[in-house]
Design a protein around this motif. Structure first.
Motif, PDB file in Angstrom:
ATOM      1  N   ARG A 286      23.680  36.652 -57.832  1.00  0.00           N
ATOM      2  CA  ARG A 286      24.948  36.934 -57.135  1.00  0.00           C
ATOM      3  C   ARG A 286      26.065  36.090 -57.730  1.00  0.00           C
ATOM      4  O   ARG A 286      27.168  36.555 -57.934  1.00  0.00           O
TER       5      ARG A 286
ATOM      6  N   LYS B 215      30.758  33.061 -61.172  1.00  0.00           N
ATOM      7  CA  LYS B 215      30.816  31.654 -60.738  1.00  0.00           C
ATOM      8  C   LYS B 215      29.980  30.767 -61.664  1.00  0.00           C
ATOM      9  O   LYS B 215      30.252  29.586 -61.815  1.00  0.00           O
TER      10      LYS B 215
ATOM     11  N   PHE C  82      22.105  19.791 -44.495  1.00  0.00           N
ATOM     12  CA  PHE C  82      22.810  20.875 -45.179  1.00  0.00           C
ATOM     13  C   PHE C  82      23.022  22.024 -44.198  1.00  0.00           C
ATOM     14  O   PHE C  82      22.299  22.171 -43.224  1.00  0.00           O
ATOM     15  N   MET C  83      23.984  22.896 -44.509  1.00  0.00           N
ATOM     16  CA  MET C  83      24.253  24.067 -43.665  1.00  0.00           C
ATOM     17  C   MET C  83      23.784  25.333 -44.396  1.00  0.00           C
ATOM     18  O   MET C  83      23.760  25.380 -45.624  1.00  0.00           O
TER      19      MET C  83
ATOM     20  N   ASN D 274      25.565  21.057 -34.684  1.00  0.00           N
ATOM     21  CA  ASN D 274      24.673  21.771 -33.764  1.00  0.00           C
ATOM     22  C   ASN D 274      24.865  21.369 -32.300  1.00  0.00           C
ATOM     23  O   ASN D 274      24.519  22.135 -31.396  1.00  0.00           O
TER      24      ASN D 274
ATOM     25  N   LEU E  34      27.707  23.944 -31.905  1.00  0.00           N
ATOM     26  CA  LEU E  34      27.409  25.348 -32.247  1.00  0.00           C
ATOM     27  C   LEU E  34      26.260  25.941 -31.419  1.00  0.00           C
ATOM     28  O   LEU E  34      26.327  27.087 -30.978  1.00  0.00           O
TER      29      LEU E  34
ATOM     30  N   PRO F 288      33.062  34.285 -38.681  1.00  0.00           N
ATOM     31  CA  PRO F 288      32.596  35.187 -39.746  1.00  0.00           C
ATOM     32  C   PRO F 288      31.398  36.039 -39.334  1.00  0.00           C
ATOM     33  O   PRO F 288      31.226  37.153 -39.824  1.00  0.00           O
ATOM     34  N   MET F 289      30.567  35.503 -38.454  1.00  0.00           N
ATOM     35  CA  MET F 289      29.423  36.264 -37.913  1.00  0.00           C
ATOM     36  C   MET F 289      29.489  36.140 -36.396  1.00  0.00           C
ATOM     37  O   MET F 289      29.848  35.073 -35.886  1.00  0.00           O
TER      38      MET F 289
ATOM     39  N   LEU G  86      24.413  35.325 -35.985  1.00  0.00           N
ATOM     40  CA  LEU G  86      24.234  33.982 -36.554  1.00  0.00           C
ATOM     41  C   LEU G  86      22.912  33.375 -36.088  1.00  0.00           C
ATOM     42  O   LEU G  86      22.198  32.734 -36.881  1.00  0.00           O
TER      43      LEU G  86
ATOM     44  N   PHE H 193      20.294  34.727 -38.107  1.00  0.00           N
ATOM     45  CA  PHE H 193      20.401  34.183 -39.465  1.00  0.00           C
ATOM     46  C   PHE H 193      19.796  32.774 -39.532  1.00  0.00           C
ATOM     47  O   PHE H 193      19.028  32.449 -40.446  1.00  0.00           O
TER      48      PHE H 193
HETATM   49  C1  LIG Z   1      21.326  25.454 -37.721  1.00  0.00           C
HETATM   50  C2  LIG Z   1      21.821  24.279 -38.479  1.00  0.00           C
HETATM   51  O1  LIG Z   1      21.127  23.253 -38.502  1.00  0.00           O
HETATM   52  C3  LIG Z   1      23.130  24.229 -39.127  1.00  0.00           C
HETATM   53  C4  LIG Z   1      23.667  25.488 -39.689  1.00  0.00           C
HETATM   54  O2  LIG Z   1      23.498  25.786 -40.842  1.00  0.00           O
HETATM   55  S1  LIG Z   1      24.502  26.453 -38.636  1.00  0.00           S
HETATM   56  C5  LIG Z   1      24.944  27.877 -39.596  1.00  0.00           C
HETATM   57  C6  LIG Z   1      26.176  27.616 -40.402  1.00  0.00           C
HETATM   58  N1  LIG Z   1      26.490  28.783 -41.136  1.00  0.00           N
HETATM   59  C7  LIG Z   1      27.377  29.685 -40.697  1.00  0.00           C
HETATM   60  O3  LIG Z   1      27.991  29.518 -39.664  1.00  0.00           O
HETATM   61  C8  LIG Z   1      27.541  30.901 -41.574  1.00  0.00           C
HETATM   62  C9  LIG Z   1      28.470  31.910 -40.966  1.00  0.00           C
HETATM   63  N2  LIG Z   1      28.586  33.046 -41.862  1.00  0.00           N
HETATM   64  C10 LIG Z   1      29.397  33.017 -42.960  1.00  0.00           C
HETATM   65  O4  LIG Z   1      30.070  32.036 -43.235  1.00  0.00           O
HETATM   66  C11 LIG Z   1      29.438  34.270 -43.806  1.00  0.00           C
HETATM   67  O5  LIG Z   1      29.003  35.346 -43.019  1.00  0.00           O
HETATM   68  C12 LIG Z   1      28.542  34.175 -45.117  1.00  0.00           C
HETATM   69  C13 LIG Z   1      29.132  33.099 -46.027  1.00  0.00           C
HETATM   70  C14 LIG Z   1      27.091  33.832 -44.807  1.00  0.00           C
HETATM   71  C15 LIG Z   1      28.547  35.507 -45.801  1.00  0.00           C
HETATM   72  O6  LIG Z   1      29.856  35.854 -46.024  1.00  0.00           O
HETATM   73  P1  LIG Z   1      30.310  37.378 -46.284  1.00  0.00           P
HETATM   74  O7  LIG Z   1      31.758  37.343 -46.536  1.00  0.00           O
HETATM   75  O8  LIG Z   1      29.769  38.241 -45.220  1.00  0.00           O
HETATM   76  O9  LIG Z   1      29.471  37.785 -47.490  1.00  0.00           O
HETATM   77  P2  LIG Z   1      29.834  37.954 -48.982  1.00  0.00           P
HETATM   78  O10 LIG Z   1      31.298  38.202 -49.232  1.00  0.00           O
HETATM   79  O11 LIG Z   1      28.868  38.966 -49.464  1.00  0.00           O
HETATM   80  O12 LIG Z   1      29.456  36.545 -49.541  1.00  0.00           O
HETATM   81  C16 LIG Z   1      30.333  35.417 -49.539  1.00  0.00           C
HETATM   82  C17 LIG Z   1      29.691  34.388 -50.443  1.00  0.00           C
HETATM   83  O13 LIG Z   1      28.447  33.952 -49.884  1.00  0.00           O
HETATM   84  C18 LIG Z   1      27.358  34.166 -50.813  1.00  0.00           C
HETATM   85  N3  LIG Z   1      26.208  34.451 -49.984  1.00  0.00           N
HETATM   86  C19 LIG Z   1      26.158  35.291 -48.946  1.00  0.00           C
HETATM   87  N4  LIG Z   1      24.962  35.211 -48.342  1.00  0.00           N
HETATM   88  C20 LIG Z   1      24.247  34.298 -49.020  1.00  0.00           C
HETATM   89  C21 LIG Z   1      22.937  33.757 -48.883  1.00  0.00           C
HETATM   90  N5  LIG Z   1      22.114  34.129 -47.879  1.00  0.00           N
HETATM   91  N6  LIG Z   1      22.527  32.814 -49.758  1.00  0.00           N
HETATM   92  C22 LIG Z   1      23.328  32.414 -50.749  1.00  0.00           C
HETATM   93  N7  LIG Z   1      24.574  32.871 -50.927  1.00  0.00           N
HETATM   94  C23 LIG Z   1      25.032  33.797 -50.067  1.00  0.00           C
HETATM   95  C24 LIG Z   1      27.842  35.286 -51.692  1.00  0.00           C
HETATM   96  O14 LIG Z   1      27.219  35.255 -52.943  1.00  0.00           O
HETATM   97  C25 LIG Z   1      29.342  34.946 -51.807  1.00  0.00           C
HETATM   98  O15 LIG Z   1      29.500  33.879 -52.756  1.00  0.00           O
HETATM   99  P3  LIG Z   1      30.899  33.598 -53.510  1.00  0.00           P
HETATM  100  O16 LIG Z   1      31.951  33.451 -52.440  1.00  0.00           O
HETATM  101  O17 LIG Z   1      30.600  32.319 -54.242  1.00  0.00           O
HETATM  102  O18 LIG Z   1      31.139  34.751 -54.387  1.00  0.00           O
END
Ligand SMILES: CC(=O)CC(=O)SCCNC(=O)CCNC(=O)[C@H](O)C(C)(C)COP(=O)(O)OP(=O)(O)OC[C@H]1O[C@@H](n2cnc3c(N)ncnc32)[C@H](O)[C@@H]1OP(=O)(O)O
Ligand SMILES: NC(=O)C1=CN([C@@H]2O[C@H](COP(=O)(O)OP(=O)(O)OC[C@H]3O[C@@H](n4cnc5c(N)ncnc54)[C@H](OP(=O)(O)O)[C@@H]3O)[C@@H](O)[C@H]2O)C=CC1
Length: 301
Positions: free
Chosen positions: A62, A68, A151-152, A200, A203, A235-236, A241, A244
């Motif tokens: 990707r 990138k 990490f997130m 967390n 969130l 975003p989600m 989420l 996910f």
């Molecule tokens: C639970 C814990 O302990 C802590 C946590 O992590 S809590 C969770 C925190 N995370 C979040 O809140 C994520 C919320 N979601 C998002 O930010 C976005 O939906 C997302 C970044 C996941 C996807 O974004 P999107 O706009 O729908 O997708 P898309 O445009 O296809 O991709 C955006 C970028 O993410 C990358 N990407 C998407 N899904 C990916 C994945 N599963 N793995 C790696 N890269 C990914 C894409 O390659 C793209 O990269 P570039 O910007 O470098 O080109």
């Protein structure tokens, strides 16, 4: 175990070991190897490791397709990752990052088995989402060289890494991990060792509340996720989420908050408990608040 806290720090971090090849371990391996570190990725079975490497390959693709990184970067990154099913593979690592299942007993048992195979100067970090870093450090032979590096998800995309000191963490160890975080292209934020740290703590109660909103019939899965995407610019949606992140991980974090802060506001929603008991833990199992068996996920309620 003899105390390794006073051993010198490694002169340089070159090889990073990662325990657990799930979504987080894979993402951490991806980012470390892309930044030039040699990586040893460990899990219990070779099938999980093969799946992890396939996922890393896909995510590097990707990044290459979007310009990138180059194809040469992709090949070099994959070449820097080796896999193992035994902890003994970490004998040469200056740092090991634990990213196994969010379960304190599993993590404690891993650290007890890990310490005897490590170099005396090796550092240990845990990627735990919620569990006390001080408590995990206490089962190791090196609490001074142990800390949280949270990490997130998804790791290649998200900017933040929370850094958590245990009560015994040496300041030089904290600085070394902070420098590493910056070298990985991430933004560090320090959080105190309280249940679920910063992200967390904020969130996961929101996600749990979204599940209550579903449980009480205030809205359907689609209504709740659409409302939060379009009404709060997330975003989600929170249920998307949760799927996910993994509903098992969400529930584990809620239990740590509920037990650790002793406040009923952290009570896990019974519907979240039921989904986890059913094995419907989200994307990784193919079903959670959405069914992922078709190309477009279908809401289950
Ligand atoms: C639970 C814990 O302990 C802590 C946590 O992590 S809590 C969770 C925190 N995370 C979040 O809140 C994520 C919320 N979601 C998002 O930010 C976005 O939906 C997302 C970044 C996941 C996807 O974004 P999107 O706009 O729908 O997708 P898309 O445009 O296809 O991709 C955006 C970028 O993410 C990358 N990407 C998407 N899904 C990916 C994945 N599963 N793995 C790696 N890269 C990914 C894409 O390659 C793209 O990269 P570039 O910007 O470098 O080109
Ligand atoms: N999901 C998320 O959004 C985030 C999660 N985290 C944290 O990262 C850690 C991992 O989460 P995540 O990657 O989502 O979970 P996953 O369920 O995707 O992966 C966990 C992996 O650890 C493996 N494992 C279990 N026991 C051991 C063991 N004894 N030795 C080696 N590997 C083992 C599991 O194998 P098996 O399946 O065979 O049991 C599985 O492959 C957790 O602490 C979690 O809280 C942190 C930030 C975000």
């Amino acid at each position: 175990m003899s105390d390794q806290s006073n051993a010198p720090l490694p002169a340089e971090i070159k090889t990073i070991g990662i325990i657990g090849a799930g979504q987080m371990g894979s993402g951490i391996a991806h980012v470390c190897a892309l930044s030039g570190y040699d990586v040893v990725l460990q899990d219990l079975g070779q099938a999980q490791l093969d799946k992890a490497v396939e996922g890393i390959d896909h995510n590097l693709d990707r990044q290459a397709k979007r310009g990138k990184i180059s194809e040469a970067d992709k090949a070099a990154t994959l070449a820097r990752i080796s896999t193992a099913t035994e902890l003994s593979a970490f004998g040469g690592c200056e740092l090991v990052i634990e990213a196994a299942t969010e379960n304190e007993e599993i993590k404690r048992s891993i650290f007890q088995k890990l310490c005897p195979v490590l170099r005396e100067d090796a550092l240990i970090c845990t990627n735990t989402s919620s569990i006390s870093v001080t408590r995990l450090a206490s089962v190791t032979d090196r609490p001074a060289r142990f800390m949280g590096m949270h990490f997130m998800n998804p790791v290649p995309v998200m900017q933040l890494v929370e850094l958590i000191r245990g009560i015994a963490t040496d300041e030089k160890v904290f600085s070394t991990i902070r420098e590493l975080t910056v070298k990985l292209g991430k933004q560090p934020v320090a959080a105190e060792d309280f249940p679920a740290f910063i992200v967390n703590r904020i969130l996961l109660p929101m996600i749990n509340e979204a599940v209550y909103t579903l449980y009480e019939g205030v809205g359907s899965v689609t209504a709740i996720d659409t409302a939060m995407r379009l009404g709060a610019n997330h975003p989600m949606g929170p249920l998307e989420l949760a799927d996910f992140i993994g509903l098992d991980t969400c529930l584990a974090v809620m239990h740590v908050l509920h037990d650790g802060l002793a406040d009923t506001k952290y009570r896990p929603c019974p519907l979240l408990v039921k989904y986890v008991e059913a094995g419907w833990v989200g994307r990784k199992s193919g079903r959670g608040f959405y069914d992922y068996s078709t190309e477009t996920p279908v809401p289950t309620r």
